[in-house]
Scaffold this motif. Structure first.
Motif, short mmCIF file in Angstrom:
data_model
loop_
_atom_site.label_atom_id
_atom_site.label_comp_id
_atom_site.label_asym_id
_atom_site.label_seq_id
_atom_site.Cartn_x
_atom_site.Cartn_y
_atom_site.Cartn_z
N GLU A 1 0.82 -1.21 0.00
CA GLU A 1 0.00 0.00 0.00
C GLU A 1 0.86 1.26 0.00
O GLU A 1 0.44 2.30 -0.51
N ALA A 2 2.07 1.15 0.56
CA ALA A 2 2.99 2.29 0.60
C ALA A 2 3.77 2.44 -0.71
O ALA A 2 4.56 3.38 -0.85
N GLY A 3 3.56 1.51 -1.63
CA GLY A 3 4.19 1.61 -2.94
C GLY A 3 5.44 0.78 -3.13
O GLY A 3 6.10 0.87 -4.17
N LEU A 4 5.80 -0.03 -2.14
CA LEU A 4 6.98 -0.89 -2.30
C LEU A 4 6.58 -2.19 -2.99
O LEU A 4 5.62 -2.85 -2.58
N PRO A 5 7.30 -2.57 -4.04
CA PRO A 5 6.99 -3.85 -4.69
C PRO A 5 7.39 -5.02 -3.80
O PRO A 5 8.46 -5.00 -3.18
N VAL A 6 6.52 -6.02 -3.71
CA VAL A 6 6.76 -7.19 -2.86
C VAL A 6 6.87 -8.43 -3.73
O VAL A 6 5.98 -8.71 -4.54
N VAL A 7 7.95 -9.16 -3.57
CA VAL A 7 8.12 -10.46 -4.22
C VAL A 7 7.89 -11.52 -3.16
O VAL A 7 8.65 -11.61 -2.18
N ASP A 8 6.82 -12.29 -3.32
CA ASP A 8 6.36 -13.23 -2.30
C ASP A 8 6.87 -14.64 -2.59
O ASP A 8 6.58 -15.21 -3.64
N ALA A 9 7.61 -15.20 -1.65
CA ALA A 9 8.18 -16.54 -1.83
C ALA A 9 7.09 -17.60 -1.99
O ALA A 9 7.26 -18.56 -2.75
N GLU B 1 15.60 -18.68 -7.87
CA GLU B 1 15.86 -18.09 -9.18
C GLU B 1 14.67 -17.25 -9.65
O GLU B 1 14.85 -16.19 -10.25
N ASP B 2 13.45 -17.71 -9.36
CA ASP B 2 12.25 -16.95 -9.75
C ASP B 2 12.21 -15.60 -9.04
O ASP B 2 11.93 -14.57 -9.66
N MET B 3 12.52 -15.58 -7.75
CA MET B 3 12.51 -14.34 -6.99
C MET B 3 13.61 -13.39 -7.46
O MET B 3 13.39 -12.18 -7.59
N LEU B 4 14.78 -13.92 -7.74
CA LEU B 4 15.88 -13.09 -8.22
C LEU B 4 15.56 -12.50 -9.59
O LEU B 4 15.91 -11.34 -9.88
N SER B 5 14.89 -13.28 -10.43
CA SER B 5 14.49 -12.80 -11.76
C SER B 5 13.49 -11.65 -11.64
O SER B 5 13.61 -10.63 -12.34
N LYS B 6 12.52 -11.80 -10.74
CA LYS B 6 11.53 -10.73 -10.53
C LYS B 6 12.19 -9.48 -9.97
O LYS B 6 11.86 -8.36 -10.36
N ARG B 7 13.13 -9.67 -9.04
CA ARG B 7 13.83 -8.52 -8.47
C ARG B 7 14.65 -7.79 -9.54
O ARG B 7 14.67 -6.56 -9.58
N ARG B 8 15.30 -8.57 -10.39
CA ARG B 8 16.12 -7.97 -11.45
C ARG B 8 15.28 -7.06 -12.35
O ARG B 8 15.69 -5.94 -12.68
N PRO C 1 13.78 1.64 -6.27
CA PRO C 1 14.91 1.73 -5.35
C PRO C 1 14.90 0.64 -4.28
O PRO C 1 15.94 0.28 -3.74
N PHE C 2 13.69 0.14 -3.95
CA PHE C 2 13.55 -0.88 -2.90
C PHE C 2 12.66 -2.02 -3.39
O PHE C 2 11.66 -1.80 -4.07
N VAL C 3 13.02 -3.23 -3.02
CA VAL C 3 12.19 -4.41 -3.29
C VAL C 3 12.09 -5.20 -2.00
O VAL C 3 13.09 -5.41 -1.31
N VAL C 4 10.87 -5.62 -1.67
CA VAL C 4 10.64 -6.44 -0.47
C VAL C 4 10.60 -7.91 -0.87
O VAL C 4 9.85 -8.29 -1.76
N PHE C 5 11.41 -8.71 -0.23
CA PHE C 5 11.33 -10.17 -0.37
C PHE C 5 10.55 -10.70 0.83
O PHE C 5 11.05 -10.68 1.96
N ASP C 6 9.34 -11.15 0.59
CA ASP C 6 8.48 -11.72 1.63
C ASP C 6 8.78 -13.21 1.71
O ASP C 6 8.34 -13.99 0.87
N ILE C 7 9.57 -13.60 2.72
CA ILE C 7 10.02 -15.00 2.83
C ILE C 7 9.73 -15.51 4.23
O ILE C 7 10.44 -15.18 5.19
#
Length: 205
Positions: free
Chosen positions: A24-32, A94-101, A109-115
């Motif tokens: 909601e604050a605008g940070l992209p979240v990559v969910d494991a 590898e999927d999470m790293l690809s999305k982050r890339r 500027p910021f990416v959240v890894f939800d793990i």
């Protein structure tokens, strides 16, 4: 290269609530958990490897993975759990790293890894800052019993299967205490975001 925030907690501590606040604050979240589902979709290399290892009995009629059946299969077998993890974990990573890339290439500027199992799966090398969502043990137990309709004994066993939240706090750069109201949790999230924006040293436990 941007900064990667590792978001974790323990079962029923409210990590998903905090993850939603970050979005909601605008940070992209990559969910494991989402990546773990995507890497075993029909036609994927992950599902093919699971079928080779465990047989077609772990499939549903429509060809998708029967998670309940696979869960039953590995629940009481450390060897089979190890086999499954050896298939799924590298693919999820590898999927999470690809999305982050892709997100960093877009200029995020910021990416959240939800793990959920950031520590247990030894994935701390993927992140720059660790945020742990914590509650008191009695709160965690009560929430899990209510949410999953479990007895105290069954809920306690699930909690005991993970690293204790008190231990995770020791490894955190920032702790969000989620025993109170949603507003109190949001205030802590906002405090963390302010520290990010100011690029201050994030170290609040």
């Amino acid at each position: 290269m941007g900064m990667t925030i590792g978001l974790t907690g323990s079962i029923a501590t409210g990590k998903s609530t905090v993850s939603k606040m970050f979005m909601e604050a605008g940070l992209p979240v990559v969910d494991a958990d989402i990546s773990a589902r995507e890497v075993v979709l029909p036609g994927s290399m992950g599902l093919s490897q699971i079928i080779t290892t465990f047989g077609e009995s772990v499939l549903q009629a429509d060809g998708t993975l029967d998670r309940a059946k696979l869960g039953d299969l590995i629940f009481n077998s450390k060897e089979k759990r190890t086999q499954l993890n050896a298939i799924v974990h590298p693919l999820v990573r590898e999927d999470m790293l690809s999305k982050r890339r892709l997100l960093f290439e877009k200029g995020e500027p910021f990416v959240v890894f939800d793990i959920p199992l950031l520590f247990e799966s030894q994935l701390t090398d993927l992140v720059d800052v660790i945020v742990v969502v914590a509650t008191e043990e009695k709160t965690q137990l009560a929430r899990l019993m209510a949410r999953n309709h479990l007895s105290e004994e069954a809920a306690g066993k699930r909690i005991a299967s993970q690293m204790p939240i008190s231990e995770k706090i020791n490894y955190a750069d920032f702790v969000i205490h989620n025993d109170g109201t949603l507003m109190a949790t949001r205030e802590q999230v906002n405090e963390f975001l302010q520290q990010l924006k100011s690029h201050g040293i994030i170290n609040k436990k």
